[in-house]
Design a protein around this motif. Structure first.
Motif, short mmCIF file in Angstrom:
data_model
loop_
_atom_site.label_atom_id
_atom_site.label_comp_id
_atom_site.label_asym_id
_atom_site.label_seq_id
_atom_site.Cartn_x
_atom_site.Cartn_y
_atom_site.Cartn_z
N LEU A 184 0.82 -1.21 0.00
CA LEU A 184 0.00 0.00 0.00
C LEU A 184 0.86 1.26 0.00
CD1 LEU A 184 -2.95 -0.88 2.39
CD2 LEU A 184 -2.95 -0.71 -0.10
N SER A 185 2.06 1.17 0.61
CA SER A 185 2.90 2.37 0.66
C SER A 185 3.37 2.78 -0.74
CB SER A 185 4.11 2.10 1.57
OG SER A 185 4.84 1.01 1.06
N LYS A 186 3.26 1.85 -1.70
CA LYS A 186 3.64 2.21 -3.06
C LYS A 186 2.47 2.83 -3.82
CE LYS A 186 7.33 -1.10 -3.72
NZ LYS A 186 7.03 -2.26 -2.86
N ILE A 187 1.25 2.59 -3.33
CA ILE A 187 0.06 3.03 -4.07
C ILE A 187 -0.50 4.34 -3.52
CG2 ILE A 187 -2.31 2.39 -4.66
CD1 ILE A 187 -1.51 -0.53 -4.32
N LEU A 188 -0.43 4.48 -2.20
CA LEU A 188 -1.10 5.62 -1.56
C LEU A 188 -0.08 6.67 -1.13
CD1 LEU A 188 -3.68 3.50 0.46
CD2 LEU A 188 -4.16 5.01 -1.48
N GLN A 189 -0.32 7.91 -1.54
CA GLN A 189 0.60 8.99 -1.21
C GLN A 189 -0.16 10.24 -0.79
OE1 GLN A 189 2.19 9.11 -5.07
NE2 GLN A 189 3.01 7.03 -4.80
N ALA A 190 0.53 11.10 -0.05
CA ALA A 190 -0.07 12.37 0.36
C ALA A 190 -0.45 13.16 -0.88
CB ALA A 190 0.90 13.15 1.22
N GLY A 191 -1.57 13.87 -0.82
CA GLY A 191 -1.99 14.70 -1.93
C GLY A 191 -3.02 14.05 -2.82
N GLN A 192 -3.15 12.70 -2.73
CA GLN A 192 -4.10 12.02 -3.61
C GLN A 192 -5.55 12.30 -3.20
OE1 GLN A 192 -2.66 8.07 -3.07
NE2 GLN A 192 -1.78 7.95 -5.13
N ASP A 193 -6.40 12.25 -4.21
CA ASP A 193 -7.84 12.37 -4.03
C ASP A 193 -8.36 10.94 -3.85
OD1 ASP A 193 -10.43 13.21 -4.05
OD2 ASP A 193 -10.42 13.93 -6.13
N LEU A 194 -9.02 10.65 -2.71
CA LEU A 194 -9.34 9.27 -2.36
C LEU A 194 -10.81 9.13 -1.98
CD1 LEU A 194 -7.26 6.93 -2.08
CD2 LEU A 194 -7.38 7.27 0.39
N VAL A 195 -11.41 8.00 -2.43
CA VAL A 195 -12.73 7.63 -1.93
C VAL A 195 -12.54 6.39 -1.07
CG1 VAL A 195 -15.00 6.71 -2.55
CG2 VAL A 195 -14.00 8.56 -3.89
N ILE A 196 -13.10 6.41 0.13
CA ILE A 196 -13.01 5.21 0.97
C ILE A 196 -14.41 4.75 1.34
CG2 ILE A 196 -10.75 5.73 1.95
CD1 ILE A 196 -12.25 6.64 4.49
N HIS A 197 -14.54 3.45 1.62
CA HIS A 197 -15.83 2.90 2.01
C HIS A 197 -15.60 1.93 3.16
CE1 HIS A 197 -19.27 0.13 1.96
NE2 HIS A 197 -19.96 1.16 1.52
N GLY A 198 -16.37 2.08 4.21
CA GLY A 198 -16.22 1.17 5.34
C GLY A 198 -16.99 1.71 6.53
N ARG A 199 -16.78 1.07 7.67
CA ARG A 199 -17.47 1.52 8.87
C ARG A 199 -16.44 1.86 9.93
NH1 ARG A 199 -21.47 -1.92 12.48
NH2 ARG A 199 -21.51 -0.41 14.18
N PRO A 200 -16.31 3.15 10.25
CA PRO A 200 -15.27 3.55 11.21
C PRO A 200 -15.68 3.27 12.65
CG PRO A 200 -16.52 5.45 10.53
CD PRO A 200 -17.11 4.29 9.79
N ARG A 201 -14.64 3.16 13.50
CA ARG A 201 -14.85 3.04 14.93
C ARG A 201 -14.30 4.29 15.60
NH1 ARG A 201 -11.62 0.09 17.49
NH2 ARG A 201 -10.05 -0.36 15.90
N ALA A 202 -14.80 4.57 16.79
CA ALA A 202 -14.25 5.70 17.54
C ALA A 202 -12.97 5.26 18.23
CB ALA A 202 -15.27 6.17 18.57
N LEU A 203 -11.94 6.09 18.19
CA LEU A 203 -10.70 5.79 18.90
C LEU A 203 -10.81 6.30 20.33
CD1 LEU A 203 -8.07 6.78 16.20
CD2 LEU A 203 -8.34 4.51 17.22
N LYS A 204 -10.13 5.59 21.25
CA LYS A 204 -10.20 6.01 22.66
C LYS A 204 -9.70 7.43 22.84
CE LYS A 204 -10.22 1.83 25.41
NZ LYS A 204 -9.44 0.79 24.69
N LYS A 205 -8.62 7.74 22.11
CA LYS A 205 -8.03 9.08 22.29
C LYS A 205 -8.76 10.14 21.46
CE LYS A 205 -4.62 8.30 18.71
NZ LYS A 205 -3.83 7.33 18.16
N GLY A 206 -9.89 9.76 20.88
CA GLY A 206 -10.66 10.72 20.07
C GLY A 206 -10.43 10.48 18.59
N GLY A 207 -11.38 10.90 17.76
CA GLY A 207 -11.27 10.71 16.31
C GLY A 207 -11.82 9.36 15.89
N LEU A 208 -11.89 9.17 14.56
CA LEU A 208 -12.44 7.94 14.01
C LEU A 208 -11.39 7.21 13.20
CD1 LEU A 208 -15.93 9.13 12.70
CD2 LEU A 208 -15.44 7.82 14.77
N VAL A 209 -11.47 5.87 13.20
CA VAL A 209 -10.54 5.09 12.40
C VAL A 209 -11.30 4.06 11.57
CG1 VAL A 209 -10.09 3.38 14.22
CG2 VAL A 209 -8.40 3.73 12.42
N PHE A 210 -10.91 3.95 10.29
CA PHE A 210 -11.41 2.89 9.41
C PHE A 210 -10.33 1.81 9.37
CE2 PHE A 210 -14.98 4.66 6.83
CZ PHE A 210 -14.95 5.98 7.26
N ASP A 211 -10.67 0.58 9.76
CA ASP A 211 -9.72 -0.50 9.61
C ASP A 211 -10.00 -1.23 8.31
OD1 ASP A 211 -7.96 -0.29 11.75
OD2 ASP A 211 -9.44 -1.13 13.12
#
Ligand code: ADP
Ligand code: MG
Length: 710
Positions: free
Chosen positions: A123-150
């Motif tokens: 994935l480090s070869k495919i995904l880079q900063a600056g890209q326009d991305l669509v993601i699909h999934g169900r995020p969870r809340a992180l304990k320290k705040g914010g959301l994460v998609f696994d």
């Protein structure tokens, strides 16, 4: 609507490109590299038509993306953003790739979510900063705040062609299952362009008269003007959710119709041949019924009337006898088989396991030898020579059915506990010359949808009455701490002269921890219950070892059978009145019901004790359904609701056309409509001379059906 009209504009055939037709081979498509073509062929796609039947696994609404959520939503969702940062972390051989996606709202600071993937270094070869991305999934809340998609699904929105935005964005976007080197995005483009090239071509309608087209949708809300060609476009690139649903319905009707045509033809083939006439009246039958220690129930008599009516026609019977565990199917089979003997023919009874074949053998010998009818056992392990040459009863296992040199050519074949014996096997049986009469017996409660599909080639008889004088089995669901009490109860029953089954989910303790295993528990119970004798029975024992153990249990010498689900079907020992299952949460409800059917076979009160495991949690509640419900149908329905229909339908194994778009049981009305349309068509045009497209499709499926039967 707008997207659809754009599609047709791009689709005007340009003169310089060779015309692609809906039925062209895939090689006719422009710009396909050999490797890409090979990948499609490898997935079984040969023609353009196959390709456009590669349906999306879901659609994402990319017309308008939601704002980044601040709390975990209940449903999966689709977000669009810019990759703000990426980071790879390594722990030994394991790795984690983390990405921060920022909302493109213009507001600062932008809302962000995290995405994480584990052990996917590429994935480090495919995904880079600056890209326009669509993601699909169900995020969870992180304990320290914010959301994460696994492990979200993602797509980089790079502009790989000028019309990129037209195909991949601003629409209800299909996400196809990837095929080899084809990513969902590449497939989307291919299918989009292919649909454009064949737009305007008429794809033959399989269902001759489509009532939904003529008379509007069944619920009368809105006329359905789709053709198969427009439905195939809309199933991939719908202009609205309604259009998708109309397309799905149209194509689902077609696939169900195709499947029902295969079954209707199969049925016609099975019942069209000639088979021996077996009359009902005979002295032998009268003597047999008189000697039975009980009277047949009304249901047993009714079912026997169905069977003997079939046997007298001179055409092969193909009947499914369905009756809950303990309803007395065996004696029905025995009566029909004796009818065959009386008419001068042999009959065979095939069981799914050797243990069961052996039990039937013992019972049939008791029933038939006083009448002078020879009974022979034929299993893979045991093929005793018989001196008998005239009509006889052969008992064997399913596997031997296709070995006529071993079982002979019986006029009547009874297949007991059929759930592994599908349309395909029956098709092969019906291909034999001369055709045997076939009676299939099952205790698996069959929801209507399944009866119309998996057993659509059979007539159905129902044994809906239990033999009289049976006390309902008392079922108790208990927490694991109650094991001591259960053991005391068990000992008391053994002291009273009863026998018991103890059932475990696995044979040996292995990788799956937390489960009790038959082998280890057998040692414990032998000590706990001494001097009552225990035996261990499981599927890995040799056939003759199993025979010895079962014989000893049947004779009452062995008092307790510690076992796995090998005892699930058929075993009938009336003196066994206690069934104890540990780790009961590991079994399906329908399976537990089958297991429970091992007790309650005599006049005495029987008990079924379901002990949950330490980690059963709220699954105990589910087990409690069994405390209340005693009939297989309501249990199977509860099971179906809890666990879903799974892959019961449309799997490659059944040998039937796959059901990909129909949703069962929801589309049951469509299925029933398809069934009656198929039967009507087969009655009017059995050779399908007026329906060439359908003829081709059915020819294809029938080849599949007869191929590869073990
Ligand atoms: P299943 O339908 O589960 O195969 P079986 O054929 O093994 O059930 O029958 C269960 C038990 O019920 C057997 O012991 C059988 O002898 C007994 N049985 C069958 N029919 C009757 C009847 N009409 N009256 C009393 N007992 C019966
Ligand atoms: Mg049975």
């Amino acid at each position: 609507m707008r997207t659809i009209s754009r599609v047709s504009k791009t689709s005007n055939p340009t003169p310089e490109v060779a015309p692609v037709r809906w039925d062209s081979p895939l090689a006719a498509l422009p710009r396909l590299t050999p490797a890409r073509l090979r990948a499609l062929h490898g997935a079984g796609l040969q023609t353009v038509h196959d390709l456009i039947r590669h349906y999306a696994r879901r659609h994402e609404d990319r017309r308008k993306f939601p704002a980044f959520p601040s709390a975990a939503p209940p449903e999966p969702l689709c977000l669009r953003g810019t990759v703000q940062s990426v980071r790879s972390t390594y722990f030994g051989r394991r790795s984690q790739f983390t990405l921060v996606l920022a909302e493109k709202s213009g507001h600062l600071p932008a809302a962000t979510v995290q995405c994480r993937w584990f052990n996917l270094r590429y994935l480090s070869k495919i995904l880079q900063a600056g890209q326009d991305l669509v993601i699909h999934g169900r995020p969870r809340a992180l304990k320290k705040g914010g959301l994460v998609f696994d492990h979200p699904d993602f797509e980089v929105l790079e502009s790989d062609a000028p019309d990129s935005a037209l195909i991949h964005l601003n629409r209800i976007t299909p996400v196809h299952p990837s095929i080899g080197i084809w990513s969902p995005r590449a497939l989307r483009r291919l299918i989009f362009e292919t649909l454009a090239q064949i737009s305007g071509q008429a794809i033959p309608q399989l269902w001759p008269a489509s009532p939904a087209t003529a008379a509007g949708r069944a619920d009368g809300t809105q006329p359905n003007h789709l053709t198969t060609a427009t439905a195939l476009r809309a199933i991939h690139f719908p202009a609205s959710e309604d259009e998708f649903e109309s397309a799905r319905t149209h194509l689902a009707r077609e696939e169900l119709f195709e499947m029902q045509c295969v079954l209707a033809r199969q049925r016609a083939r099975q019942t069209g041949g000639r088979a021996p006439v077996i009359p009902r009246q005979s002295k032998l039958l009268a003597r047999f019924l008189k000697a039975l220690p009980f009277d047949l129930t009304t249901a047993q008599k009714r079912v026997l009337t169905h069977i003997f009516d079939d046997l007298a026609t001179g055409h092969p019977m193909n009947r499914l006898l369905h009756g809950d565990v303990g309803s007395g199917k065996t004696v029905v089979a025995a009566t029909a088989m004796l009818g065959a003997i009386a008419a001068g023919h042999s009959a065979a009874l095939m069981a799914p396991t050797q243990v069961l074949a052996h039990q039937h053998y013992e019972n049939f010998r008791k029933l038939f030898e006083p009448l002078g009818v020879p009974v022979i056992l034929r299993t893979a392990a045991r093929q005793e020579k018989s001196g008998a040459s005239g009509p006889r009863i052969v008992i064997g296992t399913h596997a031997l059915l296709f070995a006529p040199e071993i079982v002979g050519r019986p006029a009547l074949v009874v297949i007991d506990e059929q759930h592994k014996f599908g349309v395909r096997q029956r098709a092969k049986l019906s291909g034999q010359e001369p055709h045997p009469h076939v009676l299939v017996m099952s205790a698996t409660p069959i929801p209507r949808t399944l009866a119309l599909t998996l057993y659509g080639d059979l007539d159905l008889s129902l044994l809906d009455e239990m033999p009289p004088g049976r006390l309902p089995i008392r079922t108790l669901v208990r927490a694991p701490e109650k094991l001591g009490e259960a053991a005391a109860f068990l000992r008391q029953k053994l002291d009273e002269g009863r026998q018991a089954y103890l059932v475990y989910p696995v044979i040996e303790e292995g990788a799956r921890t937390g489960l009790k295993a038959a082998t280890a528990e057998y040692a414990r119970w032998s000590e706990r219950l001494a001097p009552h004798s225990c035996a261990l029975l499981h599927g890995r024992l040799k056939a003759d070892e199993k025979d010895v153990i079962m014989a000893s249990f049947r004779a009452g010498e062995t008092r307790v059978l510690v076992s796995t689900t090998v005892i699930e079907v058929g075993i009938d020992v009336a003196n066994a009145t206690v069934l104890l299952v540990e780790n009961a949460e590991r079994f399906g409800l329908a399976q537990l019901h089958q297991l429970r059917g091992r007790v309650g076979r005599g006049a005495d009160q029987s008990w079924c004790i379901l002990l949950a495991g330490e980690e059963a949690g709220d699954k105990i509640e589910r087990l409690k359904i069994l405390e209340e419900a005693s009939d297989g149908f309501s249990i199977a329905e509860a099971d179906l609701e809890l666990r879903g229909p799974g892959d019961l339908l449309g799997t490659a194994q059944t040998g039937l056309p796959p059901v990909r778009l129909a949703k069962l049981p929801r589309d049951l009305p469509l299925l029933e409509e398809a069934r009656s349309a198929a039967q009507k068509l087969m009655a009017h045009d059995p050779e399908l001379t007026d329906h060439p497209a359908l003829q081709v499709r059915l020819g294809f499926w029938e080849k599949q059906l007869f191929a590869g039967v073990a």
